[in-house]
Write a protein that holds these residues in place. Structure first.
Motif, PDB file in Angstrom:
ATOM      1  N   UNK A   1      45.441  44.660  56.075  1.00  0.00           N
ATOM      2  CA  UNK A   1      44.650  43.593  55.518  1.00  0.00           C
ATOM      3  C   UNK A   1      44.584  43.662  53.997  1.00  0.00           C
ATOM      4  N   UNK A   2      45.043  44.742  53.407  1.00  0.00           N
ATOM      5  CA  UNK A   2      44.911  44.856  51.957  1.00  0.00           C
ATOM      6  C   UNK A   2      45.770  43.821  51.239  1.00  0.00           C
ATOM      7  N   UNK A   3      46.872  43.420  51.843  1.00  0.00           N
ATOM      8  CA  UNK A   3      47.677  42.386  51.185  1.00  0.00           C
ATOM      9  C   UNK A   3      46.913  41.076  51.123  1.00  0.00           C
ATOM     10  N   UNK A   4      46.153  40.793  52.138  1.00  0.00           N
ATOM     11  CA  UNK A   4      45.334  39.583  52.132  1.00  0.00           C
ATOM     12  C   UNK A   4      44.168  39.757  51.174  1.00  0.00           C
ATOM     13  N   UNK A   5      43.490  40.884  51.238  1.00  0.00           N
ATOM     14  CA  UNK A   5      42.303  41.122  50.432  1.00  0.00           C
ATOM     15  C   UNK A   5      42.562  41.156  48.946  1.00  0.00           C
ATOM     16  N   UNK A   6      43.755  41.544  48.531  1.00  0.00           N
ATOM     17  CA  UNK A   6      44.060  41.662  47.109  1.00  0.00           C
ATOM     18  C   UNK A   6      44.399  40.329  46.448  1.00  0.00           C
ATOM     19  N   UNK A   7      44.662  39.287  47.226  1.00  0.00           N
ATOM     20  CA  UNK A   7      44.998  37.987  46.649  1.00  0.00           C
ATOM     21  C   UNK A   7      43.757  37.349  46.033  1.00  0.00           C
ATOM     22  N   UNK A   8      43.851  36.852  44.812  1.00  0.00           N
ATOM     23  CA  UNK A   8      42.699  36.156  44.213  1.00  0.00           C
ATOM     24  C   UNK A   8      42.495  34.800  44.884  1.00  0.00           C
ATOM     25  N   UNK A   9      41.267  34.312  44.850  1.00  0.00           N
ATOM     26  CA  UNK A   9      40.912  33.021  45.427  1.00  0.00           C
ATOM     27  C   UNK A   9      40.648  32.054  44.277  1.00  0.00           C
ATOM     28  N   UNK A  10      41.390  30.968  44.207  1.00  0.00           N
ATOM     29  CA  UNK A  10      41.201  29.960  43.161  1.00  0.00           C
ATOM     30  C   UNK A  10      40.059  29.037  43.553  1.00  0.00           C
ATOM     31  N   UNK A  11      39.176  28.785  42.609  1.00  0.00           N
ATOM     32  CA  UNK A  11      38.048  27.882  42.842  1.00  0.00           C
ATOM     33  C   UNK A  11      38.433  26.515  42.292  1.00  0.00           C
ATOM     34  N   UNK A  12      38.596  25.502  43.155  1.00  0.00           N
ATOM     35  CA  UNK A  12      38.970  24.171  42.666  1.00  0.00           C
ATOM     36  C   UNK A  12      37.814  23.480  41.955  1.00  0.00           C
ATOM     37  N   UNK A  13      38.142  22.434  41.212  1.00  0.00           N
ATOM     38  CA  UNK A  13      37.111  21.661  40.517  1.00  0.00           C
ATOM     39  C   UNK A  13      36.208  20.995  41.545  1.00  0.00           C
ATOM     40  N   UNK A  14      34.929  20.922  41.230  1.00  0.00           N
ATOM     41  CA  UNK A  14      33.973  20.316  42.135  1.00  0.00           C
ATOM     42  C   UNK A  14      33.343  21.286  43.110  1.00  0.00           C
ATOM     43  N   UNK A  15      33.789  22.529  43.087  1.00  0.00           N
ATOM     44  CA  UNK A  15      33.238  23.556  43.968  1.00  0.00           C
ATOM     45  C   UNK A  15      32.506  24.574  43.112  1.00  0.00           C
ATOM     46  N   UNK A  43      33.701  39.348  42.629  1.00  0.00           N
ATOM     47  CA  UNK A  43      33.510  39.022  41.223  1.00  0.00           C
ATOM     48  C   UNK A  43      34.221  37.713  40.900  1.00  0.00           C
ATOM     49  N   UNK A  44      33.653  36.971  39.959  1.00  0.00           N
ATOM     50  CA  UNK A  44      34.242  35.712  39.512  1.00  0.00           C
ATOM     51  C   UNK A  44      34.714  35.871  38.082  1.00  0.00           C
ATOM     52  N   UNK A  45      35.951  35.436  37.820  1.00  0.00           N
ATOM     53  CA  UNK A  45      36.496  35.525  36.470  1.00  0.00           C
ATOM     54  C   UNK A  45      37.511  34.401  36.280  1.00  0.00           C
ATOM     55  N   UNK A  46      37.301  33.587  35.268  1.00  0.00           N
ATOM     56  CA  UNK A  46      38.244  32.522  34.887  1.00  0.00           C
ATOM     57  C   UNK A  46      38.611  31.595  36.040  1.00  0.00           C
ATOM     58  N   UNK A  47      37.633  31.179  36.825  1.00  0.00           N
ATOM     59  CA  UNK A  47      37.898  30.235  37.903  1.00  0.00           C
ATOM     60  C   UNK A  47      38.526  30.830  39.139  1.00  0.00           C
ATOM     61  N   UNK A  48      38.519  32.137  39.270  1.00  0.00           N
ATOM     62  CA  UNK A  48      39.028  32.786  40.475  1.00  0.00           C
ATOM     63  C   UNK A  48      38.021  33.814  40.964  1.00  0.00           C
ATOM     64  N   UNK A  49      38.079  34.083  42.252  1.00  0.00           N
ATOM     65  CA  UNK A  49      37.258  35.131  42.853  1.00  0.00           C
ATOM     66  C   UNK A  49      38.159  36.294  43.233  1.00  0.00           C
ATOM     67  N   UNK A  50      37.642  37.490  43.062  1.00  0.00           N
ATOM     68  CA  UNK A  50      38.376  38.700  43.444  1.00  0.00           C
ATOM     69  C   UNK A  50      37.472  39.539  44.332  1.00  0.00           C
ATOM     70  N   UNK A  51      37.975  39.929  45.490  1.00  0.00           N
ATOM     71  CA  UNK A  51      37.242  40.786  46.414  1.00  0.00           C
ATOM     72  C   UNK A  51      37.836  42.184  46.305  1.00  0.00           C
ATOM     73  N   UNK A  52      36.979  43.187  46.127  1.00  0.00           N
ATOM     74  CA  UNK A  52      37.474  44.561  46.022  1.00  0.00           C
ATOM     75  C   UNK A  52      36.649  45.474  46.916  1.00  0.00           C
ATOM     76  N   UNK A  53      37.234  46.597  47.297  1.00  0.00           N
ATOM     77  CA  UNK A  53      36.570  47.551  48.189  1.00  0.00           C
ATOM     78  C   UNK A  53      36.351  48.868  47.466  1.00  0.00           C
ATOM     79  N   UNK A  54      35.331  49.624  47.862  1.00  0.00           N
ATOM     80  CA  UNK A  54      35.025  50.873  47.152  1.00  0.00           C
ATOM     81  C   UNK A  54      35.964  52.026  47.504  1.00  0.00           C
TER      82      UNK A  54
END
Length: 83
Positions: A1-15, A43-54
């Motif tokens: 699942x780490x390949x999925x988890x490491x992908x950033x999520x783009x936040x579209x306009x209006x969301x 975390x949110x940075x420059x219109x993208x979300x990043x999920x990270x694990x400890x």
């Protein structure tokens, strides 16, 4: 699942995404969704979300991909809807 988890999520306009400790809220033109999460950080940075694990423990790796997928689906749901 780490390949999925490491992908950033783009936040579209209006969301809009609100990140609180252990709760994320996503609002868009089609509604509002909330999701509780644990053991990962979002975390949110420059219109993208990043999920990270400890750590690389089995539980953390599984939840890393799970919560990334859930958040991405929430963003799609309030922006475009599901077909």
């Amino acid at each position: 699942m780490s390949r999925i988890g490491n992908n950033p999520i783009t936040i579209p306009e209006g969301v809009t995404v609100t990140i609180q400790p252990n709760l994320i809220t996503v609002k868009g033109k089609l509604g509002e969704l909330t999701q509780q999460y644990e053991t990962v950080s979002v975390t949110e940075k420059d219109g993208t979300l990043q999920v990270s694990r400890p750590t690389d423990s089995k539980d953390h790796r599984a939840k890393h991909g799970l919560y990334r997928a859930l958040i991405a689906n929430m963003i799609q749901g309030v922006n475009e809807g599901f077909t």
